[in-house]
Design a protein around this motif. Sequence first.
Motif, PDB file in Angstrom:
ATOM      1  N   GLU A   9      25.862  70.308  66.820  1.00 16.80           N
ATOM      2  CA  GLU A   9      27.200  70.912  66.703  1.00 16.80           C
ATOM      3  C   GLU A   9      27.775  70.719  65.306  1.00 16.80           C
ATOM      4  N   ARG A  10      27.592  69.521  64.729  1.00 14.97           N
ATOM      5  CA  ARG A  10      28.043  69.277  63.350  1.00 14.97           C
ATOM      6  C   ARG A  10      27.317  70.192  62.375  1.00 14.97           C
ATOM      7  N   LEU A  11      26.031  70.372  62.595  1.00 17.04           N
ATOM      8  CA  LEU A  11      25.232  71.250  61.741  1.00 17.04           C
ATOM      9  C   LEU A  11      25.738  72.687  61.812  1.00 17.04           C
ATOM     10  N   GLU A  45      25.699  70.856  50.301  1.00 11.57           N
ATOM     11  CA  GLU A  45      25.254  69.471  50.470  1.00 11.57           C
ATOM     12  C   GLU A  45      25.529  68.971  51.889  1.00 11.57           C
ATOM     13  N   TYR A  46      26.724  69.228  52.419  1.00 12.74           N
ATOM     14  CA  TYR A  46      27.056  68.819  53.790  1.00 12.74           C
ATOM     15  C   TYR A  46      26.114  69.468  54.804  1.00 12.74           C
ATOM     16  N   THR A  47      25.855  70.749  54.614  1.00 15.27           N
ATOM     17  CA  THR A  47      24.991  71.476  55.552  1.00 15.27           C
ATOM     18  C   THR A  47      23.566  70.950  55.476  1.00 15.27           C
ATOM     19  N   TYR A  48      23.097  70.731  54.282  1.00 19.03           N
ATOM     20  CA  TYR A  48      21.753  70.178  54.082  1.00 19.03           C
ATOM     21  C   TYR A  48      21.625  68.811  54.763  1.00 19.03           C
ATOM     22  N   GLU A  49      22.601  67.924  54.521  1.00 15.89           N
ATOM     23  CA  GLU A  49      22.567  66.591  55.127  1.00 15.89           C
ATOM     24  C   GLU A  49      22.598  66.689  56.650  1.00 15.89           C
ATOM     25  N   PHE A 125      18.736  78.139  56.664  1.00 16.75           N
ATOM     26  CA  PHE A 125      19.636  77.358  57.519  1.00 16.75           C
ATOM     27  C   PHE A 125      19.807  78.043  58.873  1.00 16.75           C
ATOM     28  N   HIS A 126      20.127  79.319  58.846  1.00 18.89           N
ATOM     29  CA  HIS A 126      20.390  80.083  60.067  1.00 18.89           C
ATOM     30  C   HIS A 126      19.188  80.066  61.015  1.00 18.89           C
ATOM     31  N   THR A 127      18.015  80.334  60.489  1.00 13.70           N
ATOM     32  CA  THR A 127      16.802  80.392  61.316  1.00 13.70           C
ATOM     33  C   THR A 127      16.496  79.041  61.947  1.00 13.70           C
ATOM     34  N   ILE A 128      16.583  77.978  61.165  1.00  9.97           N
ATOM     35  CA  ILE A 128      16.265  76.657  61.711  1.00  9.97           C
ATOM     36  C   ILE A 128      17.278  76.268  62.780  1.00  9.97           C
ATOM     37  N   ILE A 129      18.532  76.570  62.570  1.00 15.73           N
ATOM     38  CA  ILE A 129      19.539  76.280  63.597  1.00 15.73           C
ATOM     39  C   ILE A 129      19.210  77.029  64.883  1.00 15.73           C
ATOM     40  N   GLN A 130      18.877  78.302  64.763  1.00 12.87           N
ATOM     41  CA  GLN A 130      18.513  79.087  65.954  1.00 12.87           C
ATOM     42  C   GLN A 130      17.292  78.503  66.657  1.00 12.87           C
ATOM     43  N   LEU A 131      16.295  78.115  65.888  1.00 14.10           N
ATOM     44  CA  LEU A 131      15.076  77.551  66.481  1.00 14.10           C
ATOM     45  C   LEU A 131      15.357  76.217  67.168  1.00 14.10           C
TER      46      LEU A 131
END
Length: 137
Positions: A9-11, A45-49, A125-131
């Motif tokens: 959820e944070r991601l 940076e926040y999203t990456y972390e 980012f989008h693809t990995i979140i979906q996966l």
Amino acid sequence: MEKYSRALERLKKSFTKFKEVIENPVIPEIFKEEFLIEISTKRFEYTYESLWKTVKEFLRLRGIECNSPKSCFRELIKEGIVPEKFEKILAEMIVLRNILVHIYDEEQAKDIYERIKKKDIVETFHTIIQLLEKEKP
């Protein structure tokens, strides 16, 4: 499992904020370039972390230990969760984030800003979140 759900959820929240500043055409009209660069790079940076820590927790629930972004991303690809085609972009994201942490040069910050707002970073980012949302840890 609850820790992973919170991390995911944070991601998603940090990605939404990153995408908002990168893709909103009104933002550059509101902020001076200096602030736009600072806001964008910080949100990257926040999203990456958030991404690598979510991946770490996801893998931990699968019995796989990893202690760095590089090892976590490598394991995610090895497990077949994320296609290999993302390996190069993930490696570049690691480098960009590491440069950002020690950046003191305005031109270098501008170069990184130009890179992180490109489509392949946002898509990764989008693809990995979906996966991660589809897969069970």
